[in-house]
Enzyme design. Sequence first.
Site, PDB file in Angstrom:
ATOM      1  N   ASP A  84      30.930  41.874  50.493  1.00 28.23           N
ATOM      2  CA  ASP A  84      30.551  42.398  49.029  1.00 28.23           C
ATOM      3  C   ASP A  84      31.022  41.587  47.672  1.00 28.23           C
ATOM      4  OD1 ASP A  84      33.013  43.144  48.739  1.00 28.23           O
ATOM      5  OD2 ASP A  84      32.708  45.188  49.461  1.00 28.23           O
TER       6      ASP A  84
ATOM      7  N   GLU B 273      30.435  42.792  58.160  1.00 24.85           N
ATOM      8  CA  GLU B 273      30.731  44.034  57.602  1.00 24.85           C
ATOM      9  C   GLU B 273      29.783  44.521  56.854  1.00 24.85           C
ATOM     10  OE1 GLU B 273      35.039  44.077  55.868  1.00 24.85           O
ATOM     11  OE2 GLU B 273      33.811  44.450  54.041  1.00 24.85           O
TER      12      GLU B 273
ATOM     13  N   GLU C 288      30.808  45.453  43.818  1.00 19.59           N
ATOM     14  CA  GLU C 288      30.379  45.322  45.213  1.00 19.59           C
ATOM     15  C   GLU C 288      29.623  46.158  45.914  1.00 19.59           C
ATOM     16  OE1 GLU C 288      33.535  45.852  43.688  1.00 19.59           O
ATOM     17  OE2 GLU C 288      34.798  44.014  44.012  1.00 19.59           O
TER      18      GLU C 288
HETATM   19  C1  UD1 Z   1      37.374  39.565  43.917  1.00 19.41           C
HETATM   20  C2  UD1 Z   1      36.073  40.228  44.488  1.00 19.41           C
HETATM   21  C3  UD1 Z   1      36.354  41.386  45.062  1.00 19.41           C
HETATM   22  C4  UD1 Z   1      37.312  41.528  46.098  1.00 19.41           C
HETATM   23  C5  UD1 Z   1      38.552  40.688  45.545  1.00 19.41           C
HETATM   24  C6  UD1 Z   1      39.604  40.282  46.635  1.00 19.41           C
HETATM   25  C7  UD1 Z   1      34.063  39.788  43.081  1.00 19.41           C
HETATM   26  C8  UD1 Z   1      33.008  40.259  41.856  1.00 19.41           C
HETATM   27  N1  UD1 Z   1      35.039  40.630  43.366  1.00 19.41           N
HETATM   28  O1  UD1 Z   1      37.946  40.281  42.646  1.00 19.41           O
HETATM   29  O2  UD1 Z   1      35.179  42.192  45.536  1.00 19.41           O
HETATM   30  O3  UD1 Z   1      37.809  42.569  46.444  1.00 19.41           O
HETATM   31  O4  UD1 Z   1      38.215  39.284  44.997  1.00 19.41           O
HETATM   32  O5  UD1 Z   1      40.955  40.014  46.217  1.00 19.41           O
HETATM   33  O6  UD1 Z   1      33.313  39.136  43.946  1.00 19.41           O
HETATM   34  N2  UD1 Z   1      42.480  34.223  40.051  1.00 19.41           N
HETATM   35  C9  UD1 Z   1      43.451  33.390  40.136  1.00 19.41           C
HETATM   36  N3  UD1 Z   1      43.459  32.708  41.536  1.00 19.41           N
HETATM   37  C10 UD1 Z   1      43.090  33.172  42.551  1.00 19.41           C
HETATM   38  C11 UD1 Z   1      42.180  34.357  42.413  1.00 19.41           C
HETATM   39  C12 UD1 Z   1      41.976  34.939  41.364  1.00 19.41           C
HETATM   40  O7  UD1 Z   1      43.912  32.877  39.134  1.00 19.41           O
HETATM   41  O8  UD1 Z   1      43.347  32.387  43.713  1.00 19.41           O
HETATM   42  C13 UD1 Z   1      42.127  34.919  38.778  1.00 19.41           C
HETATM   43  C14 UD1 Z   1      41.404  34.215  37.842  1.00 19.41           C
HETATM   44  O9  UD1 Z   1      41.807  34.301  36.572  1.00 19.41           O
HETATM   45  C15 UD1 Z   1      39.979  34.710  38.278  1.00 19.41           C
HETATM   46  C16 UD1 Z   1      40.362  36.364  38.409  1.00 19.41           C
HETATM   47  O10 UD1 Z   1      41.471  36.188  39.029  1.00 19.41           O
HETATM   48  O11 UD1 Z   1      39.108  34.464  37.235  1.00 19.41           O
HETATM   49  C17 UD1 Z   1      39.262  36.931  38.885  1.00 19.41           C
HETATM   50  O12 UD1 Z   1      38.784  36.569  39.985  1.00 19.41           O
HETATM   51  P1  UD1 Z   1      37.399  37.170  40.795  1.00 19.41           P
HETATM   52  O13 UD1 Z   1      37.197  36.239  41.976  1.00 19.41           O
HETATM   53  O14 UD1 Z   1      36.070  37.044  39.653  1.00 19.41           O
HETATM   54  O15 UD1 Z   1      37.556  38.718  40.992  1.00 19.41           O
HETATM   55  P2  UD1 Z   1      38.713  39.334  41.801  1.00 19.41           P
HETATM   56  O16 UD1 Z   1      38.983  40.340  40.750  1.00 19.41           O
HETATM   57  O17 UD1 Z   1      39.681  38.504  42.375  1.00 19.41           O
END
Ligand code: UD1
Length: 371
Positions: free
Chosen positions: A96, A118, A132
Amino acid sequence: MKRISIVFGTRPEAIKMAPVIQQLRKVEEFEVSVCFTGQHKEMVLPLIDFFDLKIDSMLDVMQPNQSLATLTSTLVRELDSYVASFKPDIVLVQGDTTTAFCAALVSFYRKIKVGHIEAGLRTHTIDSPFPEEFNRQVIGKVTAFHFVPTNVAKRNLLDEGVPSESIYLTGNTVIDALQFAVKKIDTNSDSYKVEFDWLKADTKMVLITGHRRENFGVGFENICKAISTLAQNNPDCLFVYPVHLNPNVQEPVNRILNGLQNIKLIPPADYISFTQLMEKSFFILTDSGGVQEEAPSLNKPILVMRESTERMEVVDAGAAVLVGTDPVRIVNYAQKLINDDKFYKSMANVANPYGNGKAAEEIASILLKNL
Ligand code: UD1
Ligand code: UDP
């Protein structure tokens, strides 16, 4: 030869798609292309190594703390080019996330079949989890093959009018991934065993994860207050929190919990380390979807720090309690697990409702017969 495209972007998608990629690559009749969108970076790159996933197309969409709209627009543009160049017969998406949503959307626009792994999870509350629940409902609208983990998920889809012949009950591939990791730990103990030198064998360790967007702000402040209270009331327990890299998580967690004597904040753990942390934990406090599915396989009780969950099977089975983000409720249930042995045992010995570790094999054989 059928052309199958597998798209993933975040930590849970990488873990849950890995067994599918491994199985599909064994089938001679399939030409498989794996696209990693880079929605996550640091949190996924070690998984690509661990599961030995060969990436055919590596996108690079992550920007620090970017908005959902920016992420969505970049993903739609980049995934559309990828799909246009590989020309798959089907695109497989998982769960999701924004990556899954955008891959399904561009496939729909290009009239390419979608397989949803899933499928069928629902809270029926469009902003919980956010975004999600919206993503998975929309993915469901354009899916030709719905691979559902449980009968509850199948029922959800039937209730929405999805034809039963397009729904396949497979279990959740996260169990396949967990079994793969546990086997590596058990059979290659020297190379995969992680020494947590700060963890004494006789310490009760409570493992924590939390990252949901709907908990940002007040929810996270409350979760952190609850953890701080628990740590002060239980000086003989160690509270270990691998902190998600999202800045909206990092800020409150570091501000409220850093420096407390029996709280250990660590960077996100790679999967082999996290599996060992789960194994060594006493119980788990989490808002994670994947962790709710994994913990019963390791006989660990879970307190789910969310107002609603699409994984009610684990709550109904008795392995999890939905405690929400109210600090009093979190503290009370955690304290009960710490003090009440009978209560603890009733939650620790529950059969896992999410499958038997054969989901990916099942998905590959369904695609071989039906694509
Ligand atoms: C995302 C998913 C969520 C999932 C989660 C798993 C969406 C909207 N959200 O949320 O469904 O449960 O991943 O963990 O798809 N960042 C880093 N390095 C990384 C990963 C993230 O620096 O390896 C930071 C960055 O600033 C990034 C922020 O986290 O912009 C948010 O990442 P994002 O993928 O937008 O959302 P999550 O909160 O990680
Ligand atoms: N996980 C991990 N390292 C961590 C925390 C979690 O490898 O530090 C694994 C966990 O075992 C599960 C998956 O990540 O398989 C869950 O991902 P996450 O909680 O980020 O996302 P969700 O499942 O909530 O979408």
